[in-house]
Design an enzyme around this catalytic site. Structure first.
Site, PDB file in Angstrom:
ATOM      1  N   CYS A  16       0.732  -1.073  -0.116  1.00  0.00           N
ATOM      2  CA  CYS A  16      -0.118   0.052   0.022  1.00  0.00           C
ATOM      3  C   CYS A  16       0.672   1.228   0.222  1.00  0.00           C
ATOM      4  CB  CYS A  16      -1.003  -0.005   1.221  1.00  0.00           C
ATOM      5  SG  CYS A  16      -2.363   1.029   0.882  1.00  0.00           S
ATOM      6  N   HIS A  17       0.740   2.053   1.001  1.00  0.00           N
ATOM      7  CA  HIS A  17       1.632   3.147   1.318  1.00  0.00           C
ATOM      8  C   HIS A  17       3.095   2.889   1.693  1.00  0.00           C
ATOM      9  CE1 HIS A  17      -2.033   5.148   0.413  1.00  0.00           C
ATOM     10  NE2 HIS A  17      -1.491   6.326  -0.043  1.00  0.00           N
TER      11      HIS A  17
END
Length: 291
Positions: free
Chosen positions: A190-191
């Site tokens: 994800c991030h």
């Protein structure tokens, strides 16, 4: 009577703990969170009983991300992205050490906690003490990294807090350098891949240049996440954009739960990838041990 989801507010919810700070809107949470994950069982329960190899998790200790408009997003590490991969790793027999940049407690986006998911909740309970009193990453580097280190992998979970500090930390750079030089696994989703940006600090090029990665789509942070009130404003920079500028190839443009292995770098695109990334990590680490 159940409230119609379409009647939920798309306005970010004020965080009373800080001036001009906001949680995701009720509507966005109805779209992005659920009481259970797609966890479908552990494939290799107790497969590793050697007792030596461990996982080092570098977690975010920051609560707020300052946005372009001066508002702050109240964030942290995404609980599913952290705890579901760890559930697979721990159930397979790997111990986990947790570190933050300064040793301050790990922050979690508890509004994304799947409140009926036994795998995630159980892992959270097992790790609570370590999450509250993590190691300081510089101490880990000094005392626990080296050619004979017990860490087989470095795990950086997602959540928007990964864009604060971790992405520009010399200690994270040192840890990633160690992982690359000693042929260890780097696991992130994800991030979380924002951490890879630290590898290029003060260098002509990143050691990850040419690697392929999955990452949270910039288009969502620039589009839907604003439209439905998940974010109260635009991020100051975008993860996939900066990774691309450092020479990495982002292979996904959407969020489908995709995972990817490129050499020893294991990545996933979103919370939807948490279950499969945990399985992938376990499979790859067991193959490494057995080789």
């Amino acid at each position: 009577m159940t409230q119609d989801v379409n009647q939920l507010s798309k306005q970010p919810t004020p965080d009373q703990a800080e001036d001009n700070a906001y949680f995701p809107s009720p509507y966005s949470l109805s779209q992005y969170t659920a009481p259970k994950t797609d966890f479908d069982g552990v494939e290799h329960k107790g497969a590793y009983q050697g007792g030596k190899w461990k996982v080092l998790m570098i977690a975010a200790e920051e609560r707020y991300v300052l946005l372009q408009n001066g508002k702050m997003f109240s964030t942290g590490n995404h609980p599913v992205e952290m705890l579901l991969p760890l559930h697979h790793l721990m159930e397979a027999g790997f111990d986990v050490d947790i570190a933050t940049l300064t040793g301050y407690p790990v922050k979690l986006e508890l509004w994304a906690m799947p409140t009926e998911d036994e795998a995630v909740l159980g892992t959270y309970e097992k790790l609570k003490a370590k999450l509250k009193q993590p190691k300081k990453l510089s101490d880990v580097i000094k005392n626990d990294l080296g050619p004979d280190s017990e860490y087989l992998s470095v795990f950086i979970p997602g959540g928007h807090a990964a864009v604060v500090g971790i992405s520009e930390s010399e200690d994270v750079q040192t840890t990633l350098d160690w992982a690359l030089e000693n042929d260890k696994f780097i696991i992130t989703l994800c991030h979380g891949p924002a951490a890879l940006l630290s590898a290029g600090l003060n260098r002509d090029k990143s050691p990850f240049e040419g690697y392929k990665v999955c990452v949270f789509p910039d288009a969502l942070d620039e589009g839907a996440n604003l439209d439905i009130g998940y974010l109260p404003g635009r991020l100051k920079w975008l993860v996939a954009d900066l990774l691309t500028k450092q020479g990495l190839e982002v292979v996904n443009e959407d969020m489908t739960g995709r995972t990817l292995k490129d050499r020893k770098l294991l990545t996933g695109d979103s919370p939807l990838a948490s279950n499969d990334l945990g399985k992938l990590a376990v499979n790859e680490m067991l193959k490494e041990i057995e080789a």
